[in-house]
Structures are given as C-alpha cells and as structure tokens.
Design a protein around this motif. Structure first.
Motif, short mmCIF file in Angstrom:
data_model
loop_
_atom_site.label_atom_id
_atom_site.label_comp_id
_atom_site.label_asym_id
_atom_site.label_seq_id
_atom_site.Cartn_x
_atom_site.Cartn_y
_atom_site.Cartn_z
N VAL A 109 0.84 -1.20 0.00
CA VAL A 109 0.00 0.00 0.00
C VAL A 109 0.87 1.24 0.00
O VAL A 109 0.63 2.19 -0.76
CB VAL A 109 -0.98 0.00 1.20
CG1 VAL A 109 -1.67 1.35 1.33
CG2 VAL A 109 -2.00 -1.12 1.06
N ARG A 110 1.91 1.26 0.82
CA ARG A 110 2.82 2.42 0.84
C ARG A 110 3.47 2.63 -0.51
O ARG A 110 3.59 3.76 -0.99
CB ARG A 110 3.89 2.22 1.91
CG ARG A 110 3.37 2.39 3.31
CD ARG A 110 4.49 2.21 4.30
NE ARG A 110 3.98 2.31 5.65
CZ ARG A 110 4.53 1.69 6.67
NH1 ARG A 110 5.59 0.93 6.51
NH2 ARG A 110 4.01 1.84 7.88
N GLN A 111 3.91 1.55 -1.12
CA GLN A 111 4.53 1.62 -2.45
C GLN A 111 3.53 2.14 -3.48
O GLN A 111 3.86 2.99 -4.31
CB GLN A 111 5.04 0.23 -2.86
CG GLN A 111 5.68 0.14 -4.21
CD GLN A 111 7.10 0.67 -4.21
OE1 GLN A 111 7.69 0.88 -3.16
NE2 GLN A 111 7.65 0.90 -5.37
N SER A 112 2.32 1.67 -3.42
CA SER A 112 1.29 2.06 -4.39
C SER A 112 0.83 3.50 -4.22
O SER A 112 0.38 4.12 -5.18
CB SER A 112 0.07 1.13 -4.27
OG SER A 112 0.42 -0.19 -4.60
N THR A 113 0.93 4.03 -3.01
CA THR A 113 0.44 5.39 -2.75
C THR A 113 1.56 6.40 -2.54
O THR A 113 1.30 7.53 -2.13
CB THR A 113 -0.49 5.39 -1.52
OG1 THR A 113 0.23 4.93 -0.37
CG2 THR A 113 -1.73 4.52 -1.75
N ARG A 114 2.78 6.04 -2.85
CA ARG A 114 3.92 6.93 -2.60
C ARG A 114 3.86 8.24 -3.39
O ARG A 114 4.45 9.23 -2.99
CB ARG A 114 5.24 6.20 -2.85
CG ARG A 114 5.54 5.95 -4.31
CD ARG A 114 6.85 5.20 -4.52
NE ARG A 114 7.11 4.96 -5.92
CZ ARG A 114 6.60 3.98 -6.62
NH1 ARG A 114 5.81 3.10 -6.03
NH2 ARG A 114 6.87 3.85 -7.91
N ASN A 115 3.16 8.27 -4.51
CA ASN A 115 3.06 9.48 -5.33
C ASN A 115 1.94 10.42 -4.88
O ASN A 115 1.64 11.39 -5.57
CB ASN A 115 2.85 9.11 -6.80
CG ASN A 115 4.06 8.41 -7.37
OD1 ASN A 115 5.19 8.68 -6.98
ND2 ASN A 115 3.82 7.48 -8.28
N TYR A 116 1.32 10.12 -3.76
CA TYR A 116 0.23 10.94 -3.23
C TYR A 116 0.71 11.54 -1.90
O TYR A 116 0.62 10.89 -0.86
CB TYR A 116 -1.03 10.10 -3.03
CG TYR A 116 -1.51 9.45 -4.31
CD1 TYR A 116 -2.43 10.09 -5.12
CD2 TYR A 116 -1.00 8.22 -4.73
CE1 TYR A 116 -2.87 9.51 -6.30
CE2 TYR A 116 -1.42 7.64 -5.91
CZ TYR A 116 -2.34 8.29 -6.69
OH TYR A 116 -2.76 7.71 -7.86
N PRO A 117 1.24 12.78 -1.93
CA PRO A 117 1.86 13.35 -0.73
C PRO A 117 0.90 13.51 0.45
O PRO A 117 1.35 13.49 1.61
CB PRO A 117 2.37 14.72 -1.19
CG PRO A 117 1.72 14.99 -2.50
CD PRO A 117 1.28 13.68 -3.08
N GLN A 118 -0.39 13.62 0.20
CA GLN A 118 -1.34 13.78 1.30
C GLN A 118 -1.70 12.45 1.95
O GLN A 118 -2.42 12.43 2.94
CB GLN A 118 -2.61 14.51 0.80
CG GLN A 118 -3.47 13.71 -0.15
CD GLN A 118 -3.01 13.69 -1.61
OE1 GLN A 118 -1.85 13.96 -1.92
NE2 GLN A 118 -3.91 13.37 -2.51
#
Length: 163
Positions: free
Chosen positions: A130-139
């Motif tokens: 999940v962290r890897q998948s959402t790393r491009n979302y700074p919020q």
C-alpha cells in the motif's frame, strides 16, 4: 460498511486485471463460477473450460474447478468451499477474492521489495505494498490499517494508482 469497501476494491481489481466491466455484484456474479473462472483465465493466461448449464451442480462444478486451479497456484483457501461461493456467502466470497488479490497482486509486486527483508508477515507485506502504491500521493501516509484509512484518501489513492 466493511463489505462495501471490500466489494468496491474487489470490483476494481477484477476490472483492472481483465479489462472487463462485467462484474456488477461479486456475490451474485461469482455464484455460478463462470466469471470466477474468467478472472482466473486472465490471471493464469490459460483457457479454462466452463460448464454452461444453469443448475446448482453446474455452478458447483465451475467453482470447484476454480478452487482446484487456485490450490495448484498455491493460493491459500482456508475454510472456503464451493458451496460457500455458490450460496453467495459474503464473508467467504470476499475472503476468496482477497486471497486471489493477495496472491497475484500483492505478493508479485512486493516479492522483490521484501526479498531483502526476509519478511513473511502478510500484514506487513500488504502495508508495504500500500505504501509503495500510494507513494506518489503526498497527502497520503499509510502507517496502519485503522486510522490511516479513516478519511478515505488512502483507499482512493490505492484505487487511483491501479486504474
């Protein structure tokens, strides 16, 4: 509420994997086993024969075939039987789909990342995915599976990253 979130994530996974928008209601659409076998065709790359009849026996045979394919692919199927899926058991249907997602999506994506860590805990592997998948979302900052999901941003970022 938990079923709704699980249902939407599962629907997104099925659509993402197969590029089809044929799943409207997982609990009903998987009951005859045909769409479940179609999903497995997409994931395994193999053509799978389906029984075309509309009786319970045909549905049980299709779901049994799907469960056998999953077992051959080392997908964990704890206490999930064909009659559970054919009867539309929400909890076990979501459990089945979750195990499919975990096997084909999460483990494949995370195997290289986790190889050096010797990590075997599924929850930690999933959290890393999940962290890897959402790393491009700074919020979005996912640190756990409770409070990190309360505002819906992590869930939406996860869906968006895989669309």
């Amino acid at each position: 509420a938990d079923f709704r979130v699980g249902f939407e994530l599962t629907k997104a996974f099925v659509t993402f994997q197969c590029g089809r928008r044929c799943i409207e209601d997982i609990f009903n659409d998987f009951r005859d086993g045909r769409k479940l076998l179609e999903l497995l065709e997409c994931l395994t790359g193999q053509k799978i024969a389906k029984e075309k009849g509309s009786t319970r026996v045909h549905a049980l045979n299709n779901v049994n075939k799907a469960l056998q394919i999953l077992q051959r692919n080392n997908v964990d199927l704890v206490n999930i039987g064909s009659s559970d899926i054919v009867d539309g058991n929400h909890k076990l249907t979501l459990g089945l789909i979750w195990n499919i997602i975990l096997h084909w999506q999460v483990k494949d994506v995370m195997k290289n990342i986790m190889a050096g860590l010797q990590q075997t805990n599924s929850e930690k592997i999933l959290l890393s995915w999940v962290r890897q998948s959402t790393r491009n979302y700074p919020q979005v900052n996912v640190i756990n599976f409770t409070s990190s999901w309360s505002d819906g941003l992590a869930f939406n970022a996860l869906l968006h990253s895989h669309r």
